[in-house]
Design a protein around this motif. Structure first.
Motif, mmCIF file in Angstrom:
data_model
loop_
_atom_site.group_PDB
_atom_site.id
_atom_site.type_symbol
_atom_site.label_atom_id
_atom_site.label_comp_id
_atom_site.label_asym_id
_atom_site.label_seq_id
_atom_site.Cartn_x
_atom_site.Cartn_y
_atom_site.Cartn_z
ATOM 1 N N GLU A 1 11.575 39.189 54.100
ATOM 2 C CA GLU A 1 12.606 39.059 54.056
ATOM 3 C C GLU A 1 13.617 38.798 55.383
ATOM 4 N N GLU A 2 13.067 39.523 56.355
ATOM 5 C CA GLU A 2 13.897 39.643 57.753
ATOM 6 C C GLU A 2 13.783 38.190 58.405
ATOM 7 N N LYS B 1 7.010 43.201 52.554
ATOM 8 C CA LYS B 1 8.091 42.521 51.945
ATOM 9 C C LYS B 1 9.415 42.426 52.623
ATOM 10 N N LYS B 2 9.561 43.657 53.194
ATOM 11 C CA LYS B 2 10.792 43.742 54.047
ATOM 12 C C LYS B 2 10.616 42.819 55.522
ATOM 13 N N ARG B 3 9.642 42.732 55.870
ATOM 14 C CA ARG B 3 9.357 42.005 57.007
ATOM 15 C C ARG B 3 9.625 40.598 56.915
ATOM 16 N N ASP C 1 13.112 54.143 55.940
ATOM 17 C CA ASP C 1 13.713 52.966 55.365
ATOM 18 C C ASP C 1 15.084 52.566 55.560
ATOM 19 N N HIS D 1 5.528 47.319 50.804
ATOM 20 C CA HIS D 1 7.076 47.469 50.554
ATOM 21 C C HIS D 1 7.541 46.976 52.162
ATOM 22 N N SER E 1 12.337 56.061 51.625
ATOM 23 C CA SER E 1 11.753 55.495 50.478
ATOM 24 C C SER E 1 10.327 56.440 50.330
ATOM 25 N N SER F 1 16.749 50.472 54.706
ATOM 26 C CA SER F 1 17.538 49.567 53.639
ATOM 27 C C SER F 1 17.558 50.626 52.298
#
Length: 104
Positions: free
Chosen positions: A101-102, A97-99, A69, A94, A77, A71
């Motif tokens: 946000e991107e 969610k990151k995808r 990860d 997780h 993580s 981030s």
């Protein structure tokens, strides 16, 4: 998602899947023998555990899923749950969610 689908979704991101024993108690003298020449250490015996099933059933275990990860400052993580599927699903959420946000 089942276990196979979670692993396939996470793919290359998976760093490790572990199930450590959290409250295991093993005698400190396991593998150490006192002789008239002093203490002798059996390294092979120290590295192996021979615990009865009753004792192993009492040990608390958790599943840890580590994913790569970027981030996270450490680069990995780790997600924890009492079941493997629970920890995998946390990792999948997780990543999803990151995808999202991107994309925004």
């Amino acid at each position: 998602m089942n276990i196979e689908e979670c692993i396939e979704f996470l793919g290359y991101r998976i760093d490790r899947i572990d199930q450590p024993m959290l409250d295991l108690s093993v005698p400190a003298v396991n593998g150490i023998t006192a002789t008239n020449e002093g203490l002798q250490v059996n390294r092979n015996r120290l590295s192996k555990m021979a615990l009865p099933d009753e004792q192993l059933k009492q040990v608390k275990r958790v599943w840890l899923v580590g994913i790569w990860d970027d981030s996270n400052a450490r680069g990995i993580s780790v997600f924890e749950d009492e079941t493997m599927i629970g920890a995998l699903q946390q990792a999948v959420e997780h990543v999803r969610k990151k995808r999202m946000e991107e994309k925004t």
